[in-house]
Design a protein around this motif. Sequence first.
Motif, PDB file in Angstrom:
ATOM      1  N   PRO A 328       0.827  -1.218  -0.016  1.00  0.00           N
ATOM      2  CA  PRO A 328       0.064   0.290  -0.042  1.00  0.00           C
ATOM      3  C   PRO A 328       1.147   1.352  -0.597  1.00  0.00           C
ATOM      4  CG  PRO A 328      -0.213  -1.044   2.308  1.00  0.00           C
ATOM      5  CD  PRO A 328       0.512  -1.908   1.599  1.00  0.00           C
ATOM      6  N   THR A 334      -3.152   4.223  -3.430  1.00  0.00           N
ATOM      7  CA  THR A 334      -4.666   4.712  -2.776  1.00  0.00           C
ATOM      8  C   THR A 334      -5.329   5.447  -3.914  1.00  0.00           C
ATOM      9  OG1 THR A 334      -2.817   5.845  -1.193  1.00  0.00           O
ATOM     10  CG2 THR A 334      -5.496   7.001  -1.710  1.00  0.00           C
ATOM     11  N   LEU A 353     -10.503   8.677  -0.820  1.00  0.00           N
ATOM     12  CA  LEU A 353      -9.591   7.998  -1.096  1.00  0.00           C
ATOM     13  C   LEU A 353      -8.345   9.133  -1.917  1.00  0.00           C
ATOM     14  CD1 LEU A 353     -10.232   3.774  -1.586  1.00  0.00           C
ATOM     15  CD2 LEU A 353      -8.088   5.348   0.986  1.00  0.00           C
ATOM     16  N   ALA A 357      -5.371  10.664  -2.225  1.00  0.00           N
ATOM     17  CA  ALA A 357      -4.053  10.286  -3.299  1.00  0.00           C
ATOM     18  C   ALA A 357      -3.956  11.765  -3.290  1.00  0.00           C
ATOM     19  CB  ALA A 357      -5.234   9.673  -3.928  1.00  0.00           C
TER      20      ALA A 357
END
Length: 386
Positions: A328, A334, A353, A357
């Motif tokens: 991750p 992301t 998300l 990001a």
Amino acid sequence: MTESLAALRGLTPGVLAILVRRGADFAAAEDAVQDALVEALRVWADEPPRDPKGWLITVAWRRFLDAARADTARRRREDLVDREPPSGPAASADDTLWLHFLCAHPSLTPASAVALTLRAVGGLTTRQIADAYLVPEATMAQRISRAKRTVSGVRLDQPGDVATVLRVLYLVFNEGYTGDVDLATEAIRLTRQLAAAVDHPEVAGLLALMLLHHARRAARTTSDGSLVPLADQDRERWDTAMIAEGVAILQLALSRDRLGEFQAQAAVAALHADARTAAETDWVQIVEWYDELVRLTGNPVVRLNRAVAVGEADGPHAGLAALAEVDPSLPRHTAAAAYLHEKAGDRIKAAELYAVAARRSSNLAERNHLTRQAARLHSTGSQSRP
């Protein structure tokens, strides 16, 4: 004048390689070649030579010998003074290949290898390279000087590593366009040059990959510089001639049955280019090619891209399951999760998300795109509430 400069740049690697092969120190040889190029621009307009490369070799060699005579530390080179240029045409393909290997020598860092390749093989000035990489000219000059010193004592008695050269050229290509130098176009030119010098399917694979990606360039951004995702691009703006060339080169490379990572990447790009609309993209085949890339490289970024492709081929939940097996901390992890959650219908999670990001992105255009995606989902989410 522009055509003359382009022609001179094309001759540079062969001339430089010949001087180094004759025993010239790399840094001194490069200086001598640059002097010869300046002289060529001054005199060729009035009286162009019949043999431009031979002229450059002769002038550059004389400049090197003049410098060698003036430097007491190089007295050992005086036995070269009376040596004449060899008769007959020079082996430009071999010289170009040899110079590519030297500039991508394992003793150099990737950044130094890129800078030296652009300077020695590409014929760009230090200022052009500095502008392209958005660093001060003095900084780039120091980087190139260190790289020259590093390879000055190197003698390539064994064949160089083609894979290292290809990675250097791919680094150049991925820099794209900045300043007054189009590095993507420059990388394609240098890869064509390499393809003419060596018969290797991965060289062809990289050239095909560059052409297929570059063919979509005009559709990648809007007039204000905003990113346009692949699915939303106007495919009428793609360069069909460049796509056809890339596909033809790739097919010939694949027919040799020596698959490498650049050929596999190019196959993915070709499948995108072959689809008339985003909905017609053959995601099942793309997943299969990503499986080959995982087998060839084990690269975590490939696994990330594969997860997105799985989401397209088998549904977003399958894509999220594949993404769960990827580190991750990877860049764009992301953003990929946000995209797959949106496809799965979880707009609130996707918006969160996308915002995360965006904050993590170091690229301004990408950051703005992700911010807009988050805002879009927040807006539609608000409108859908009673």
